[in-house]
Design a protein around this motif. Structure first.
Motif, mmCIF file in Angstrom:
data_model
loop_
_atom_site.group_PDB
_atom_site.id
_atom_site.type_symbol
_atom_site.label_atom_id
_atom_site.label_comp_id
_atom_site.label_asym_id
_atom_site.label_seq_id
_atom_site.Cartn_x
_atom_site.Cartn_y
_atom_site.Cartn_z
ATOM 1 N N GLU A 27 9.279 -3.055 -9.963
ATOM 2 C CA GLU A 27 8.138 -3.881 -10.362
ATOM 3 C C GLU A 27 7.223 -4.134 -9.177
ATOM 4 O O GLU A 27 7.646 -4.119 -8.026
ATOM 5 C CB GLU A 27 8.631 -5.208 -10.934
ATOM 6 C CG GLU A 27 9.414 -5.047 -12.221
ATOM 7 C CD GLU A 27 9.928 -6.362 -12.766
ATOM 8 O OE1 GLU A 27 9.123 -7.303 -12.878
ATOM 9 O OE2 GLU A 27 11.126 -6.433 -13.076
ATOM 10 N N GLU A 28 5.959 -4.360 -9.490
ATOM 11 C CA GLU A 28 4.921 -4.666 -8.495
ATOM 12 C C GLU A 28 4.887 -3.619 -7.378
ATOM 13 O O GLU A 28 5.043 -3.915 -6.203
ATOM 14 C CB GLU A 28 5.124 -6.076 -7.927
ATOM 15 C CG GLU A 28 4.947 -7.178 -8.953
ATOM 16 C CD GLU A 28 3.558 -7.205 -9.573
ATOM 17 O OE1 GLU A 28 2.556 -6.977 -8.868
ATOM 18 O OE2 GLU A 28 3.475 -7.455 -10.797
ATOM 19 N N ARG A 34 -4.069 -2.320 -5.344
ATOM 20 C CA ARG A 34 -3.457 -3.211 -6.330
ATOM 21 C C ARG A 34 -2.001 -2.831 -6.521
ATOM 22 O O ARG A 34 -1.527 -1.912 -5.888
ATOM 23 C CB ARG A 34 -4.230 -3.147 -7.650
ATOM 24 C CG ARG A 34 -4.418 -1.726 -8.192
ATOM 25 C CD ARG A 34 -4.963 -1.675 -9.579
ATOM 26 N NE ARG A 34 -4.156 -2.380 -10.542
ATOM 27 C CZ ARG A 34 -3.035 -1.924 -11.089
ATOM 28 N NH1 ARG A 34 -2.574 -0.752 -10.754
ATOM 29 N NH2 ARG A 34 -2.376 -2.622 -11.968
ATOM 30 N N ASN A 35 -1.324 -3.533 -7.415
ATOM 31 C CA ASN A 35 0.066 -3.234 -7.739
ATOM 32 C C ASN A 35 0.181 -2.771 -9.184
ATOM 33 O O ASN A 35 -0.529 -3.271 -10.056
ATOM 34 C CB ASN A 35 0.952 -4.466 -7.567
ATOM 35 C CG ASN A 35 1.170 -4.825 -6.119
ATOM 36 O OD1 ASN A 35 0.976 -4.012 -5.228
ATOM 37 N ND2 ASN A 35 1.565 -6.051 -5.870
ATOM 38 N N ASP A 37 2.360 -2.984 -12.426
ATOM 39 C CA ASP A 37 3.296 -4.000 -12.898
ATOM 40 C C ASP A 37 4.732 -3.485 -12.957
ATOM 41 O O ASP A 37 5.658 -4.149 -12.492
ATOM 42 C CB ASP A 37 2.888 -4.526 -14.275
ATOM 43 C CG ASP A 37 1.604 -5.341 -14.222
ATOM 44 O OD1 ASP A 37 1.293 -5.913 -13.155
ATOM 45 O OD2 ASP A 37 0.911 -5.416 -15.249
#
Length: 127
Positions: A27-28, A34-35, A37
């Motif tokens: 995750e992330e 950006r990341n 999700d």
């Protein structure tokens, strides 16, 4: 029903194996500025990126489209609600799948294999 994206993600993870045969999950994951999700590595060694959103579908489209560069398949995941046919068509036109979550996960639209994926090594290291 969901008060935060994290609640949506937690509910999704409860039933993830009903949709994907998960080998590994992260995750992330950082990707450019950006990341992502969630990134899943399935039993066929395919990279599946998932973007979760409660609202603001306009930014979701842009985020998910960027994931096509580093994934075999991309899905967006939304709480169970009505979604405009124009929105579904917009995602379908570029091959992004749609998942709906309520009391379980439902595939509203299957993702297509990305033809733009050339940066998979950027996320594979996190899996």
């Amino acid at each position: 029903m969901f008060k935060s994206e994290m609640e949506l993600i937690d509910e999704f993870k409860k039933d993830i194996d009903t949709i994907f045969k998960v080998k590994n999950i992260a995750e992330e994951i950082p990707f450019f500025s950006r990341n992502i999700d969630m990134v899943i590595l399935n039993n066929q060694d395919e990279i599946i990126s998932i973007e979760f959103k409660l609202k603001d579908i306009k930014t979701l489209f842009e985020q998910a489209a960027k994931c096509l560069l580093c994934s075999d398949m991309v899905y967006v995941c939304l709480p169970q609600k009505k979604i405009k046919i124009e929105t579904i068509e917009k995602f379908e036109n570029i091959g992004i799948g749609i998942l709906m979550v309520d009391d379980g996960i439902r595939i509203l639209q299957e993702a297509k294999v990305s033809q733009k994926s050339f940066l998979k090594s950027k996320v594979r290291g996190y899996l």
